[in-house]
Motif scaffolding. Structure first.
Motif: not given
Length: 262
Positions: A75-98
């Motif tokens: 879910s969007p909650y409990n996001q990992v705070t440690d910026s050294s970890l890949p788990d801290s990333w968030v991602s989004f997908v758009l309908p077109h290639g960028l």
């Protein structure tokens, strides 16, 4: 890819090899709590197929809503705070290639509850033409904080078409709030409801059949969340995932028939 995957899962030696190489992935492939597992990606893939269908029928708007978002948790909650970890990333997908050069800190911003910007690095996954963007914090996310990701013009697709409207989504390092309690429904009402009792009996029957039949058996090394076995199934999978799997199966069958009659 479909044919290769189908041939691989029919080979016990290949399945055993990958069970050993990727025990975590194999043991969690049906786990909706694990980022990257098929249930978490199924809805986004299904949404993209809808976008492609609309495009084939003349609706090629770039300014459609986001196709999907990804977080370190389910879910969007409990996001990992440690910026050294890949788990801290968030991602989004758009309908077109960028167009990657337009994906920068002018067109993608992350702000906290006060409106202050958080330093980030952006990664267009797969490079040119990809519609998936990873947002990587350069500093730790603050604890107990809500964040907003804003995707702004003039971000453009690979054909240099600029996006006209702003899109946003939110995530948080706070705990997920408990769902509201309906005080009008008591525990006794739920227990005594004949519909609930009937549904419970039907579910128990399905579970017994699954345990007694071959489809309820898990392969060696798999967990209750699913393993790399052909016979392993998940009860009540997400509807979007079911659609994805059905369409993949139909595509595979169609290709086989073409091959047989070719």
């Amino acid at each position: 890819a479909l044919m290769a995957a189908n041939d691989a899962i029919d080979n016990p030696d290949t399945v055993a090899e990958y069970m050993e190489l990727y025990p975590f992935a194999c043991g969690n492939q049906d786990n909706p709590e694990i980022p990257g597992a098929p249930p978490t990606h199924g809805p986004v893939i299904a949404r993209h197929w809808q976008v492609l269908w609309e495009r084939l029928n003349g609706n090629d708007a770039f300014d459609e809503p986001l196709s999907g978002t990804f977080y370190s948790d389910s879910s969007p909650y409990n996001q990992v705070t440690d910026s050294s970890l890949p788990d801290s990333w968030v991602s989004f997908v758009l309908p077109h290639g960028l167009k990657p050069s337009t994906v920068n800190t002018d067109t993608v911003l992350v702000t906290d509850e006060s409106g202050a910007s958080h330093p980030i690095k952006l990664h267009v996954y797969y490079g040119w033409n990809s519609h998936l963007v990873n947002v990587k914090p350069l500093e730790d996310w603050e604890a107990e904080t809500d964040y907003t990701v804003s995707i702004l013009p003039p971000i453009a697709d690979w054909e240099d078409r600029p996006m006209a409207e702003e899109h946003t989504f939110t995530f948080s390092t706070k705990e997920e709030p408990a769902p509201p309690v309906d005080e009008g429904v008591t525990e006794e009402d739920v227990v005594e409801s004949p519909e609930v009792v009937a549904d419970s009996v039907a579910a128990d029957s399905v579970e017994e059949d699954a345990v007694d039949g071959d489809t309820g058996k898990s392969g060696e090394g798999s967990s209750g969340s699913g393993g790399c076995t052909v016979t392993n199934v998940t009860t009540n999978p997400p509807s979007a995932t079911v659609i994805v799997l059905m369409l993949l199966a139909l595509a595979l069958l169609f290709r086989r028939r073409l091959h047989q009659h070719g």
